[in-house]
Design an enzyme around this catalytic site. Structure first.
Site, PDB file in Angstrom:
ATOM      1  CB  SER A 174      -0.950   0.007   1.201  1.00  0.00           C
ATOM      2  OG  SER A 174      -0.236   0.184   2.411  1.00  0.00           O
TER       3      SER A 174
ATOM      4  CE  LYS B 249      -2.862   1.808   4.853  1.00  0.00           C
ATOM      5  NZ  LYS B 249      -2.733   0.929   3.674  1.00  0.00           N
TER       6      LYS B 249
END
Length: 281
Positions: A38, A106
């Site tokens: 990701s 993230k």
């Protein structure tokens, strides 16, 4: 001097060594491995990182692996001592809101009070400080009008941020599937300035929107088309913030080859040095 001698003898003993190691793990730095793609291509699967746990205050310590807290969280903010909050654009390690025993990493796209629009091809940010702040802090070529308000198109210019075309259709299907199941954190909207129109059942839309609650953060992966993030499961409250990735102490690729060039690199280097930003595969 007697105290220093006693301290040295204690630190040299097995008990002292264990206490020092536990102190570092619980309060200073914790090992973390990138498990998925990701954040590719800024951070790669198989990057082993140390996380700086004092970047945003001192989080309530947990026993590693079983993730049981070893101190009470009396005020419910997830921290022994509060600190500064994650800034826009920071890469952050946090506890996954759907399962707090799992750690995610993230990039923080937006902070409390900010507004975010995603049109399935680009992200747009409206900082809570308003128009004057936007005009003073962002390139004019990135400022757009959406539903009569100023937004910043793709405000972060790190080289690793990408929209991998191989996952574009899968991402769109995932967004629409979550919309159908009413499990999408963002809500569909019509942006007047866009000519796109999508239909899903009786719903017509061309973008998705969210306003970030106060003291929460909108986290997304740099691999925008292949990331499970705040688009799906919502914003991350401060109490779940753990820290900031510090540096890589080891890195190995899927073929079990050591990536020597990434070892010992600080995160700021990994996201800015183009020689370390690998091409998509």
């Amino acid at each position: 001097m007697k105290f220093l001698g006693s301290l040295y003898r204690f630190s040299s003993s097995w008990v002292g060594t264990i206490c020092i190691v536990l102190f570092i793990i619980l309060f200073v730095a914790q090992a973390f491995v990138i498990p998925s793609g990701s954040m590719r291509v800024t951070l790669l699967e198989g990057d082993f990182l140390f996380v700086k746990k004092f970047s945003y205050g001192i989080p309530t310590p947990h026993i590693p692996f079983i993730e049981v807290p070893v101190a009470p969280d009396s005020d419910g903010d997830g921290h022994l001592f509060q600190g500064k909050r994650p800034q826009r654009g920071d890469i952050v390690v946090f506890r996954y809101p759907k399962d707090e025993k799992i750690h995610y990493v993230k990039r923080n796209f937006a902070v409390g009070g900010d507004e975010v629009i995603f049109d399935l091809d680009n992200f747009y940010l409206r900082p809570n400080e308003g128009d004057e702040f936007i005009e003073q802090n962002y390139d004019k070529s990135d400022i757009v009008i959406l539903n009569g308000q100023k937004y910043v198109k793709e405000p972060y210019k790190f080289k690793g941020i990408n929209y991998n075309p191989h996952f574009r259709n899968a991402m769109r299907a995932s967004m629409l599937g979550n919309l159908e199941r009413k499990s999408l954190a963002m809500r569909p909207i019509m942006v007047a300035e866009s000519e796109k129109v999508y239909e899903y059942g009786s719903v017509k839309f061309n973008a998705f929107y969210i306003k970030v609650p106060q003291d929460e953060f909108f986290m997304i992966g740099d691999n925008r088309n292949n990331s499970g993030d705040s688009r799906y499961w919502g914003t991350v409250p401060y109490r779940l913030i753990v820290g900031k990735p510090w540096f890589t102490y080891f890195s190995i690729d899927p073929d079990k080859k050591i990536r020597w060039e990434r070892i010992g690199r600080f995160i700021d280097t990994l996201q800015s040095d183009e020689s370390l930003i690998y091409e998509q595969k």
